[in-house]
Design a protein around this motif. Structure first.
Motif, PDB file in Angstrom:
ATOM      1  N   GLY A 156       0.954  -1.156  -0.038  1.00 22.54           N
ATOM      2  CA  GLY A 156      -0.054   0.066   0.050  1.00 22.54           C
ATOM      3  C   GLY A 156       0.997   1.237  -0.014  1.00 22.54           C
ATOM      4  O   GLY A 156       1.927   1.231  -0.822  1.00 22.54           O
ATOM      5  N   GLY A 157       0.746   2.130   0.944  1.00 22.32           N
ATOM      6  CA  GLY A 157       1.360   3.431   0.960  1.00 22.32           C
ATOM      7  C   GLY A 157       2.859   3.096   1.411  1.00 22.32           C
ATOM      8  O   GLY A 157       3.774   4.080   1.007  1.00 22.32           O
ATOM      9  N   SER A 158       3.166   1.870   1.972  1.00 22.12           N
ATOM     10  CA  SER A 158       4.549   1.646   2.198  1.00 22.12           C
ATOM     11  C   SER A 158       5.356   1.053   0.846  1.00 22.12           C
ATOM     12  O   SER A 158       6.283   0.671   0.941  1.00 22.12           O
ATOM     13  N   GLN A 208       9.410  -1.631   5.387  1.00 16.77           N
ATOM     14  CA  GLN A 208       8.541  -0.597   5.479  1.00 16.77           C
ATOM     15  C   GLN A 208       7.035  -0.644   5.952  1.00 16.77           C
ATOM     16  O   GLN A 208       6.392  -1.454   5.485  1.00 16.77           O
ATOM     17  N   SER A 209       6.682  -0.277   7.226  1.00 19.04           N
ATOM     18  CA  SER A 209       5.494  -0.354   7.526  1.00 19.04           C
ATOM     19  C   SER A 209       5.051   0.576   8.609  1.00 19.04           C
ATOM     20  O   SER A 209       5.568   0.760   9.490  1.00 19.04           O
ATOM     21  N   LYS A 210       4.046   1.452   8.316  1.00 21.10           N
ATOM     22  CA  LYS A 210       3.586   2.499   9.092  1.00 21.10           C
ATOM     23  C   LYS A 210       3.231   1.907  10.678  1.00 21.10           C
ATOM     24  O   LYS A 210       3.832   2.215  11.645  1.00 21.10           O
ATOM     25  N   THR A 213       2.726  -3.714  11.927  1.00 18.28           N
ATOM     26  CA  THR A 213       1.900  -5.075  12.410  1.00 18.28           C
ATOM     27  C   THR A 213       1.205  -5.892  11.011  1.00 18.28           C
ATOM     28  O   THR A 213       0.284  -6.779  11.008  1.00 18.28           O
ATOM     29  N   THR A 214       1.506  -5.262   9.963  1.00 13.61           N
ATOM     30  CA  THR A 214       0.857  -5.735   8.532  1.00 13.61           C
ATOM     31  C   THR A 214       1.034  -7.111   8.213  1.00 13.61           C
ATOM     32  O   THR A 214       2.360  -7.486   8.236  1.00 13.61           O
ATOM     33  N   GLN A 215       0.494  -7.994   8.596  1.00 17.78           N
ATOM     34  CA  GLN A 215       0.669  -9.399   8.425  1.00 17.78           C
ATOM     35  C   GLN A 215       1.322  -9.797   7.133  1.00 17.78           C
ATOM     36  O   GLN A 215       2.411 -10.573   7.375  1.00 17.78           O
TER      37      GLN A 215
HETATM   38  O1  F6P Z   1      -4.780  -1.789   4.270  1.00 18.80           O
HETATM   39  C1  F6P Z   1      -4.267  -0.451   3.942  1.00 18.80           C
HETATM   40  C2  F6P Z   1      -3.349   0.115   4.390  1.00 18.80           C
HETATM   41  O2  F6P Z   1      -3.780   0.313   5.795  1.00 18.80           O
HETATM   42  C3  F6P Z   1      -2.886   1.459   3.674  1.00 18.80           C
HETATM   43  O3  F6P Z   1      -3.289   2.588   4.190  1.00 18.80           O
HETATM   44  C4  F6P Z   1      -1.370   1.245   3.966  1.00 18.80           C
HETATM   45  O4  F6P Z   1      -0.701   2.193   3.166  1.00 18.80           O
HETATM   46  C5  F6P Z   1      -1.127  -0.099   4.008  1.00 18.80           C
HETATM   47  O5  F6P Z   1      -2.367  -0.699   4.568  1.00 18.80           O
HETATM   48  C6  F6P Z   1       0.074  -0.530   4.634  1.00 18.80           C
HETATM   49  O6  F6P Z   1       0.121  -0.468   6.163  1.00 18.80           O
HETATM   50  P1  F6P Z   1       1.322  -0.416   6.904  1.00 18.80           P
HETATM   51  O7  F6P Z   1       2.187   0.741   6.299  1.00 18.80           O
HETATM   52  O8  F6P Z   1       1.030  -0.136   8.463  1.00 18.80           O
HETATM   53  O9  F6P Z   1       2.049  -1.992   6.778  1.00 18.80           O
END
Ligand code: F6P
Length: 526
Positions: A156-158, A208-210, A213-215
């Motif tokens: 995504g944004g990352s 890169q992850s805001k 926690t993104t699986q």
């Molecule tokens: O699922 C959408 C989202 O929350 C986007 O807004 C974001 O860019 C992407 O997931 C990645 O999230 P993160 O950077 O926390 O891994």
């Protein structure tokens, strides 16, 4: 977004009703409008080196005036001021929205305050110094071999911003010592097809992850770590192969990434607006610190424009207003992007996230359901390829689809016949904009077929074109960092203005949460 007080739903505003009346009245065909003298000069705006030509939009002075009145009645200036002042306009998360501070923090007296400016500057110096080390080939892996490849792990944004810009600027910016790769998809093949050509001893991963926690990203990280250790990288050597960018640095450190290689950003930077932050690290590694700084400068120039320009001169505001005219009053549910520089192919996916994740909302800022259409389906691809694929539907299908063409005036590909490639490219862009707008009437088609000795009566219905397809063209003098920065910022502000007028929250994304929550519940057998 800031809630203008008291909140008046857009459909109840006087200008909205005026626009409805204008749309309901018989409107001239674009073919007629294009005959107006000086239309190309009058229906164009310039900002930060970009030119927006909207002469091929189905608007006239009356419609433009009503659209500008709508912006005024929606208090877009006050809403923009609230964004720049760092007010918590991301109200459902209680956060400020300050991606503009990331590119403007060298300015004196920034509206977001010195505290934000200082942390932006300190972090920028840190991550750009590290990026420059990679760009110059000064990083070493566990065997002391130089790092030659960087793999960005993020989604995504990352992923989309740095990936898009690294491609877009590959021609304009001298290549550095590292190749930069992007893996976003957790499908094993995505990682494998990148890693199979690489040497673990010479590869650096950027996690890169805001949220950290993104699986999907955590799974990619675990797999990359295994690839390194299987190649003989000892535990003590792993630190040389990792860096991370996150708003949760403690999580990255807990995952074993050395603190000096963990670069923060903040909850006031939305993922899809984060290219300007340390999320730009892989991009800076690909193009170097100087070029990255020019990208920021271009974005800041567009910010200065939107803050200073009158509504009649405001380029991103016009992108927004034309989009609203097409979406809400001409009832066109999709918006097509056709960049003609192939290096901007990924710009479509980048804007798709920016626009659809921001404005794919059905609730007004006051919690009431929207009674109007909001964000369109954004789709597209490189223009020339589209011409030979889906443009047929745009020319003669049953949908009316507005288009943003994107073109560059100068091209610098080091190929002997590059100028000829460029001539053909621009010719096609201009021809499509004109053909889609003008179409070809049944009478003109009949006459042409007859003159060619063909069965005009039978063929005319198949060979005539309704036309009247509206488009804008955004012109860049060249595809370089500062103009790309200005282009990205122009779309960011367009999306902002549309949300401000529709009265929706552009900076949260609760819609994507349900699937995430469901996946983790299912992982626990629930
Ligand atoms: O699922 C959408 C989202 O929350 C986007 O807004 C974001 O860019 C992407 O997931 C990645 O999230 P993160 O950077 O926390 O891994």
């Amino acid at each position: 977004m800031m809630t203008p007080t008291p909140f008046v739903p857009p459909a109840q505003r006087a200008a909205w009703q005026r626009l409805q009346a204008l749309a309901a009245a018989p409107r001239p065909h674009l073919r007629e409008l294009l005959r107006e003298p000086q239309r190309e000069a009058r229906y164009a705006l310039e900002a930060a080196g970009l030119r927006l030509d909207f002469s091929h939009q189905a608007v006239d002075d009356e419609v433009l005036k009503a659209l500008q009145a709508l912006a005024d009645e929606s208090q877009v200036d006050a809403q923009l001021a609230a964004l720049f002042a760092g007010e918590p306009i991301n109200a459902t998360e209680g956060r400020a929205v300050l991606h503009v501070a990331l590119r403007g923090s060298d300015a004196a007296n920034p509206p977001w305050g010195e505290a934000v400016a200082t942390q932006v500057r300190i972090t920028r110096q840190r991550f750009l110094a590290f990026a420059e080390q990679a760009y110059r080939g000064d990083l070493r892996g566990f065997t002391q071999a130089p790092i030659t490849d960087v793999v960005n792990l993020g989604i995504g944004g990352s992923d989309l911003g740095p990936r898009m810009a690294a491609d877009a600027l590959a021609c304009a910016c001298p290549a550095g010592a590292v190749r930069v790769h992007f893996v976003s998809n957790v499908d094993a093949w995505a990682l494998y097809q990148t890693l199979r050509g690489l040497d673990p001893a010479r590869t650096l991963f950027v996690a890169q992850s805001k949220t950290f926690t993104t699986q999907e990203t955590l799974t990619l990280m675990a797999s990359a770590q295994r690839w390194l250790t299987d190649a003989g990288c000892p535990a003590s050597g792993l630190g040389a192969h990792w860096a991370a960018v996150t708003t949760a640095p403690e999580r990255a450190v807990a995952a074993g990434i050395h603190a000096e290689r963990v670069f923060p950003f903040w909850d006031w930077v939305g993922g899809r607006y984060s290219i300007w932050s340390a999320i730009g690290l892989p991009l800076a590694m690909a193009i170097g610190e100087n070029a990255f700084t020019q990208l920021l400068t271009g974005g800041a120039a567009m910010d200065a424009h939107v803050r200073q320009a009158s509504p009649a001169q405001n380029l991103p505001l016009h992108m927004a207003l034309l989009g609203i005219w097409n979406r809400n009053f001409q009832r066109m549910p999709t918006h097509h992007l056709a960049p003609y520089p192939v290096a901007l192919a990924n710009f479509v996916r980048f804007i798709q996230q920016m626009d659809m994740e921001s404005n794919g909302k059905r609730t007004h800022v006051d919690g009431s359901p929207v009674g109007i259409e909001t964000g369109p389906v954004v789709w597209g691809g490189p223009g020339i390829d589209g011409q030979h694929a889906y443009f047929q539907l745009i020319h003669q299908g049953t949908h009316r689809i507005p288009i943003d063409f994107i073109g560059v005036l100068q091209e610098h590909t080091p190929l002997p016949l590059a100028a000829e490639h460029h001539r053909v490219t621009l010719l096609n862009l201009r021809a499509q904009a004109r053909a889609l707008a003008e179409g070809r009437s049944a009478a003109a088609t009949h006459a042409l077929l007859e003159a060619a000795g063909q069965d005009a009566d039978r063929l005319t219905p198949h060979r005539a074109f309704e036309g009247n397809v509206p488009s804008s063209t955004v012109w860049l003098p060249q595809l370089d960092p500062s103009h790309l920065g200005a282009l990205i910022a122009a779309y960011e502000h367009k999306v902002f203005y549309q949300a401000a007028i529709w009265g929706i929250h552009a900076f949260d994304q609760w819609g994507v949460e349900l699937g995430k929550t469901m996946a983790s519940a299912m992982a626990q057998g629930k």
